[in-house]
Design a protein around this motif. Structure first.
Motif, mmCIF file in Angstrom:
data_model
loop_
_atom_site.group_PDB
_atom_site.id
_atom_site.type_symbol
_atom_site.label_atom_id
_atom_site.label_comp_id
_atom_site.label_asym_id
_atom_site.label_seq_id
_atom_site.Cartn_x
_atom_site.Cartn_y
_atom_site.Cartn_z
ATOM 1 N N PHE A 13 1.001 -1.083 -0.006
ATOM 2 C CA PHE A 13 0.074 0.046 -0.001
ATOM 3 C C PHE A 13 0.973 1.297 0.243
ATOM 4 O O PHE A 13 1.862 1.502 0.520
ATOM 5 N N ASN B 148 -11.030 -0.151 2.759
ATOM 6 C CA ASN B 148 -10.161 -1.002 3.468
ATOM 7 C C ASN B 148 -9.060 -1.570 2.778
ATOM 8 O O ASN B 148 -9.358 -2.446 1.564
ATOM 9 N N GLU B 149 -7.878 -1.320 2.987
ATOM 10 C CA GLU B 149 -6.841 -1.527 1.864
ATOM 11 C C GLU B 149 -6.754 -3.024 1.797
ATOM 12 O O GLU B 149 -6.617 -3.512 0.491
ATOM 13 N N MET B 150 -6.798 -3.934 2.914
ATOM 14 C CA MET B 150 -6.639 -5.369 2.595
ATOM 15 C C MET B 150 -7.832 -5.930 1.761
ATOM 16 O O MET B 150 -7.497 -6.913 0.940
ATOM 17 N N ALA B 151 -8.938 -5.499 1.945
ATOM 18 C CA ALA B 151 -10.195 -5.768 1.250
ATOM 19 C C ALA B 151 -9.892 -5.458 -0.500
ATOM 20 O O ALA B 151 -10.409 -6.561 -1.057
ATOM 21 N N GLU C 89 -7.324 -8.121 -1.688
ATOM 22 C CA GLU C 89 -7.776 -9.333 -2.144
ATOM 23 C C GLU C 89 -9.034 -9.274 -3.332
ATOM 24 O O GLU C 89 -8.742 -10.203 -3.997
ATOM 25 N N THR D 41 -18.903 -10.134 -6.568
ATOM 26 C CA THR D 41 -17.484 -10.926 -6.301
ATOM 27 C C THR D 41 -17.794 -12.277 -6.471
ATOM 28 O O THR D 41 -16.663 -13.254 -6.412
ATOM 29 N N TRP E 233 -16.448 -9.418 1.125
ATOM 30 C CA TRP E 233 -16.548 -7.832 0.826
ATOM 31 C C TRP E 233 -18.120 -7.727 1.525
ATOM 32 O O TRP E 233 -18.603 -6.516 1.864
ATOM 33 N N ILE F 242 -17.938 -6.931 4.853
ATOM 34 C CA ILE F 242 -16.969 -5.715 5.296
ATOM 35 C C ILE F 242 -18.090 -4.525 5.117
ATOM 36 O O ILE F 242 -18.075 -3.879 5.971
ATOM 37 N N HIS G 227 -6.075 -16.339 6.593
ATOM 38 C CA HIS G 227 -5.934 -15.621 5.017
ATOM 39 C C HIS G 227 -6.211 -14.070 5.017
ATOM 40 O O HIS G 227 -6.576 -13.639 5.969
ATOM 41 N N ASN G 228 -5.343 -13.549 4.205
ATOM 42 C CA ASN G 228 -5.558 -12.004 3.982
ATOM 43 C C ASN G 228 -6.923 -11.568 4.268
ATOM 44 O O ASN G 228 -7.013 -10.692 4.670
ATOM 45 N N VAL G 229 -7.950 -12.222 3.559
ATOM 46 C CA VAL G 229 -9.371 -11.531 3.393
ATOM 47 C C VAL G 229 -9.793 -11.601 4.827
ATOM 48 O O VAL G 229 -10.625 -10.651 5.188
ATOM 49 N N TYR H 44 -8.087 -11.143 7.430
ATOM 50 C CA TYR H 44 -7.721 -10.067 8.273
ATOM 51 C C TYR H 44 -8.340 -8.755 7.774
ATOM 52 O O TYR H 44 -8.519 -7.860 8.570
ATOM 53 N N ALA H 45 -9.049 -8.777 6.527
ATOM 54 C CA ALA H 45 -9.645 -7.564 6.084
ATOM 55 C C ALA H 45 -10.811 -7.351 7.045
ATOM 56 O O ALA H 45 -11.093 -6.113 7.239
ATOM 57 N N ILE H 46 -11.445 -8.476 7.062
ATOM 58 C CA ILE H 46 -12.816 -8.521 7.843
ATOM 59 C C ILE H 46 -12.401 -8.041 9.435
ATOM 60 O O ILE H 46 -13.056 -7.267 9.849
ATOM 61 N N PHE I 230 -9.886 -6.462 10.519
ATOM 62 C CA PHE I 230 -9.643 -4.788 10.265
ATOM 63 C C PHE I 230 -10.932 -4.045 10.515
ATOM 64 O O PHE I 230 -11.195 -2.994 11.449
ATOM 65 N N GLU I 231 -11.858 -4.317 9.733
ATOM 66 C CA GLU I 231 -13.346 -3.704 9.725
ATOM 67 C C GLU I 231 -14.079 -3.688 10.957
ATOM 68 O O GLU I 231 -14.581 -2.979 11.606
ATOM 69 N N LEU J 285 -1.575 -2.339 8.593
ATOM 70 C CA LEU J 285 -3.048 -2.377 8.862
ATOM 71 C C LEU J 285 -3.126 -2.136 10.380
ATOM 72 O O LEU J 285 -4.061 -1.510 10.525
#
Lengths: 144, 1002
Positions: free
Chosen positions: A49, A76-79, A82, A126, B137, B140, B175-177, B179-181, B183-184, B220
């Motif tokens: 990022f 959200n950067e990570m979202a 992915e 998605t 997504w 999120i 898994h990365n995704v 982590y995205a969740i 974070f939110e 993050l």
């Protein structure tokens, strides 16, 4: 919100660009060169990022091709990171082992896929099967 | 049009593509043409079509929210659609609407929670999974919506605790995704009303992020930490060693994020270390955006927390020399104002000023260093104002230095204007000087007219020392000065000019209007042409033409007293519209690289020591390095621990600001407020009554708001006047900024109503019945039932009073028993201001009787449609308290009132409005004629018919409290041409929509 979606190769040639916010044509080239320059200058152990001006760049490299997404700071950067991978997975499924050439010669289809996934700067779909449905119908029609 | 044709096609694919196009590029004006077609598609059997229709409506909502407001019900239907894709699409619309007005959608919280529960629980079809995580997504998006809904709202937040807990628990897959969740999730947990258990879990998550070896996760984690640290600074202590490591991270992005974090935890104790770190980063970075951003932050921190004068001046010097000409002009403005206005202690002020003067003189002594123009301007102002603090002999020396700069070719002419202004100020303090003579000689022949003007001014002032001294008093830059803004002394001159046949002065807007109407003479569009020749009586009248001082009557009202010292004249160009100054031009290449950093050390020896030793320590043992880090950590995180202990609910700003800006207007304001406090506090009543208290606070706030409005209005007026008054305007806006917080504070305090108010209350309660009778005379809607149960029924009615909207809720007791403590409360809504009207708090409701609750509703900012939610609670004889919720829809139309003006006033007003909208509307009933159509508009929309001239009609209305809107209409056959003008940009659009509805419906 997603501001733009870029596919650029290592030589700095833009393969696909889509803007979700109005940017003047002559400014786009400048922006694209600057964006790719800042992505290329980063090594693989650095963060994916980048803070660029008042927005953020999220990039991912696939062989010689970079996919760069510009977002504002509410995203959200990570979202997004992915999401790029999800997009590539969809391309891979459609083209079966996608390459830069596939994208160059089927730009219309790549655009259709992207339009199914992102609208007005929002991620709208998605689900891989659903993204490809309209495109597959069109292909079937043109075959017959 | 192809899109319309495709939308009507039976081929799915064509419809699909047409919808995709509509949601990508579509002109606003075309929306009405396709809207019904798209609404039809919401019922389509294929989910993909339904989804795309929702997305198209989202696009419409983005570009023209007014036009889709009637289909909000259908959005709800889309949210409940059986297909996940359609539901997910509707979330985009809801996210946007909730962001604008979260209070209107609280009732949907349950639905969002249920949806999220289902998604998290894996109830979706498998093809929505991404790497075996169910629809990440979508999760999120839902979490974001919940975060908005739960903000500062305990009741709503309680609904979502469970699902958030589950989300945190489920997202453990590596898994990365996920982590995205996560974070939110963390962000949502920290946005909503806090719950300790969840906060702990979220904090643990952040720890996992920050400690992760993966750099993206680290980023993050830092971002999350930056966010939560504002609520819980102790978290920074937990991760202090990681933060220190990130500060020296090879990746500049991580470094910058860490600085952002540090910026949030800065206090008076650690400011020197943090600013030092920021300056280090600043010296390395080259990108303009980063410099501008960082320089602003450093300046802000320095102003807020500076430990001493020397440090403050040194830091600001660094800011000016690095930030130079790219930084925001406010920084230098604020700095100068700070110096000029000073703080509470006069002696300290003088010391600070003297220090600034001395440090600039040292900086100017250094040869071959180029400072940014902005910095030189700051220096010249400070030297001009405060060199008197030096010895008398030194002043001459200062002038010599300024003269040297003036002769330098690399200095822009703007900076030279500042320099010569400084010289002028200093000249009045010394008797005679060769340098000044030389300077006058030099510049009276300058090719630059501006410089020549200044030189001549100086020359003539120099001849009359008495005048010069009175014109340029020492250290009076903040004193008020009387200025005849109406320029009445020019009246004679103007009269002479007029008598010799000169054209009278016309204000700007009139000139523009005339120019426009001239252009329209060549325009063959019938509407425009006829309008300009049809002639309102006020239009050609010479009302706008004025003689002499009348021309600037406006400025006379507001500008008589200026707080601005005239001495700044000649240099004020800096605050002009140009923004950035031209780049400095260097003569020699090698010198461009010389960093214009201040030559003195930064006055932070102690820190320097720790840091330099730190550099050396890298060759030393590991343990030593660790120790250094610990040292740095202790200096960074000082003051974060117990003293500012966990403060989750409100962020109390306990740190005293050393460099508090002084604003005179603000002071008087706070005095007013405190006197108001005194009144309320002195008359202490022993009867505590929560209702009264609340009411009192509201009225107090009410008063404050009005004050504010006035001030804001004043500042607007001033802004349009001229740029010279800028400092005053700034002060005013300062004041309007500070005042709300002042009143927000007053919320916390407990007020007791004075006996007199209680007495008047009682009186008013007895008058309640007559009040109701009075309201019957106004326009009102019939009471409609909004909610009920077996015991009570609540109905509401709107009363459109002339100056406000009065909402009346009638609570009827249907049972035989007596209700205890029946009470009605309205949730605070963003767009409204509610004032309880007396008579709303009766101790008990008599059986079989109706209680009335009245609220005075005022609109705070224009909206098109909004909900007012509230609840009734009551207690049966000995049972538990029962609560009943309801909501009422309010539209902008409820706030429209007729504006009764004469045709002449209409003409004048018409010219003064900038926002206009034109539209032709086809009348369904062409027989009706103009008068009857206008009559309908008058009845349905409460517009006032000003005049009817032939086939043209004039209407006027106002949006409460006082935003006028004018309508000009003209009838051709069966087409009514409507032309709206208003001072508010969104009002014409909205009214047009309403008029269209009325006309087409009639």
């Amino acid at each position: 919100m997603i501001k733009f979606f870029l596919m650029v190769n290592k030589q700095g040639q833009t393969r696909l660009s889509k803007y979700y916010e109005h940017v003047e044509i002559h400014k786009r080239t400048l922006l694209e060169t600057e964006v790719i320059k800042s992505c290329l200058s980063r090594s693989s152990d650095q963060c994916s990022f980048i803070e660029y001006k008042d927005f953020k760049l999220i990039y991912r490299q696939y062989a010689a091709l970079f996919i760069v997404v510009g977002v504002n700071d509410t995203e959200n950067e990570m979202a997004i990171y992915e999401f790029i991978h999800n997009f590539v997975e969809v391309l891979n499924e459609y083209f079966s082992r996608v390459s830069e050439l596939d994208i160059m010669f089927n730009l219309d289809k790549v655009h259709m896929i992207l339009d199914e996934m992102v609208l007005n700067g929002c991620i709208v779909e998605t689900n891989r099967a659903r993204i490809l449905t309209p495109l597959l119908i069109i292909d079937k029609l043109s075959e017959s | 049009m192809h899109v319309v044709k495709d939308l009507q096609s039976t081929n799915l694919l064509e419809v699909c593509m047409a919808l995709t196009i509509v949601s990508q590029i579509f002109p606003r004006e075309m929306i009405p043409a396709v809207l019904p077609l798209i609404e039809d598609k919401l019922q389509h059997s294929k989910e993909i079509i339904r989804k795309k229709a929702v997305l198209a409506l989202y696009k419409f909502h983005l570009i023209a929210p007014n036009q889709v407001q009637h289909i909000h019900v259908k959005f709800r239907k889309a949210l409940c659609d059986r297909d996940v894709g359609v539901m997910a699409a509707s979330l985009h619309i809801y996210f946007r609407m909730i962001k604008e007005n979260s209070s209107g959608y609280k009732d949907l919280t349950g639905s969002f929670v249920t949806i999220l529960k289902q998604v998290v629980g894996g109830k979706l079809p498998v093809d929505f999974n991404y790497h075996s995580v169910p629809a990440p997504w979508l999760q999120i998006q839902l979490l974001r919506i919940l975060g908005l809904l739960g903000k500062d709202d305990q009741r709503t937040s309680e609904l979502m605790y469970d699902v958030l807990d589950e989300s945190l628990r489920r997202a453990e897959l590596n898994h990365n995704v996920t982590y995205a969740i996560l974070f939110e999730c963390v962000q949502t947990v920290y946005s909503i009303y806090p719950k300790t258990e969840l906060l702990e879990k979220a904090a643990k998550c952040i720890g996992k992020f920050v400690l992760s070896p993966k750099i993206n996760l680290k980023y993050l984690g830092l971002k999350a930490l930056t966010y939560v640290i504002q609520q819980d600074p102790t978290l920074a202590l937990q991760h202090q060693m990681t933060i220190i490591e990130c500060l020296d991270h090879p990746d500049p992005i991580i470094k910058r994020e860490t600085l952002e974090l540090l910026y949030r935890i800065t206090n008076a104790q650690n400011v020197t270390v943090i600013v030092q770190k920021m300056l280090e980063y600043l010296h390395q970075s080259k990108e303009e955006y980063i410099i501008v951003n960082l320089v602003g932050k450093i300046a802000e921190l320095a102003e807020k927390y500076a430990p001493d004068n020397a440090w403050f001046i040194q830091t600001m010097n660094a800011v000016f020399s690095v930030g130079g000409d790219v930084m925001h002009p406010d920084i230098s403005n604020n700095f100068l104002r700070l110096l000029a206005e000073g703080f509470d202690d006069e002696a300290e002020d003088q010391q600070l000023r003297l220090y600034a003067v001395q440090s600039y003189l040292t900086l100017l002594d250094v040869e071959n260093v180029f400072y940014p123009q902005r910095f030189l301007q700051v220096m010249s102002w400070v030297l001009g104002e405060y060199s008197y603090l030096l010895d008398k002999e030194m002043v001459e020396e200062v002038i010599t230095k300024l003269y040297k700069l003036l002769m330098n070719d690399s200095i822009s002419s703007e900076t030279k204007a500042w320099l010569i202004a400084a010289v002028t100020k200093l000249t009045s303090q010394i008797h005679s000087s060769n340098i000044v003579e030389k300077l006058i000689q030099e510049f009276t022949t300058s090719l630059d007219t501006c410089m020549r003007q200044h030189a001549f001014e100086l020359k003539y002032l120099h001849k009359n020392m008495e005048l010069m001294k009175s014109l340029l008093p020492v250290d009076k830059s903040c004193e008020d000065m009387m200025v005849d803004a109406s320029l009445s002394f020019l009246d004679g001159f103007v009269a002479e000019g007029l008598s010799q046949g000169a054209a009278p002065y016309k204000p700007h807007h009139q000139r523009q209007e005339e120019k426009l109407s001239q252009e329209k003479g060549l325009n063959f569009e019938p509407y425009g042409l006829s309008f300009s020749s049809s002639g309102f009586t006020g239009r050609q009248s010479p009302a706008g033409i004025s003689l002499g001082s009348d021309a600037s009557a406006n400025s006379a009202e507001t500008g008589l007293k200026e707080t601005n010292g005239l001495k700044l004249e000649g240099v004020k160009k800096l605050w002009g519209k140009e923004g950035y100054l031209p780049k400095k031009d260097h003569k020699t290449g090698d010198e461009t690289e010389v960093s214009p950093a201040p030559q003195e050390n930064m006055g932070m020896e102690t820190i320097d020591q720790t840091l330099t030793t730190k550099d050396h320590s890298q060759v030393l043992t590991q343990s030593k390095e660790e120790k250094e880090k610990q040292l740095l950590a202790s200096s960074l995180f000082v003051g974060l621990g117990s003293e500012s202990a966990v403060n989750l609910l409100g962020r109390a700003d306990t740190v005293s600001h050393k460099f508090r800006r002084k604003s005179k207007v603000k002071e008087t304001k706070s005095e007013e407020a405190s006197s108001a406090h005194n009144v309320t506090c002195s008359s202490f009543s022993p009867l505590p009554n929560a209702m009264y208290e609340e009411d009192y606070v509201t009225t107090l706030q009410d008063g404050g708001d009005k004050e504010l409005e006035k001030l804001a209005l004043g500042s607007e007026l001033l802004a349009s006047e001229s740029l010279t008054e800028l400092p005053l305007v700034e002060k005013l806006s300062d004041c309007s900024l500070s005042a709300p917080s002042l009143f927000a504070d007053s919320d916390m305090e407990v007020f007791q109503p004075s006996p007199s108010t209680t007495a008047s209350f009682a009186k008013e309660i007895s008058l309640e019945a007559s009040l109701l009778r009075e309201t019957a005379e106004c326009l009102h809607s019939d009471p409609t039932e909004i909610c009920n149960n077996e015991i009570v029924s609540v109905s509401s009615s709107k009363i459109w009073k002339d100056d406000c909207l009065l909402m009346v809720w009638l609570v009827t007791n249907k049972s035989d028993s007596e209700l205890k403590s029946a009470n009605l409360e309205i949730f605070p809504a963003e767009n409204f201001k509610l004032t309880e009207e007396p008579g709303s708090c009766l101790p008990a409701t008599e059986a079989e009787n109706t209680t009335t609750f009245q609220y005075n509703v005022q609109m705070e900012k224009p909206f098109t449609d909004a909900n007012l939610c509230g609840f009734v609670n009551y207690q049966m004889m000995d049972t538990v308290c029962v609560q009943l919720e309801f909501s009422v829809n309010l539209s902008l139309l409820d706030f429209i009132r007729p504006l009764k003006i004469s045709t002449e006033d209409f003409g004048k007003l018409w010219l003064s409005f900038a926002n206009d909208v034109k539209q032709n509307v086809k009348m369904t009933d062409s027989e009706a004629g103009l008068p009857s159509t206008l009559k309908t508009l008058q009845q349905k929309l409460r517009l006032h018919v000003v005049d009817i001239i032939g086939n043209e009609g004039l209407l006027a209305c106002q949006l409460l409290p006082s935003t006028p809107c004018l309508v000009h209409c003209r009838l051709y056959a069966d087409v009514l041409a409507l032309w709206f003008r208003s001072s508010c940009p969104s009002l014409p659009d909205y009214l047009l929509y309403q008029c269209q509805k009325v006309i087409e419906g009639s």
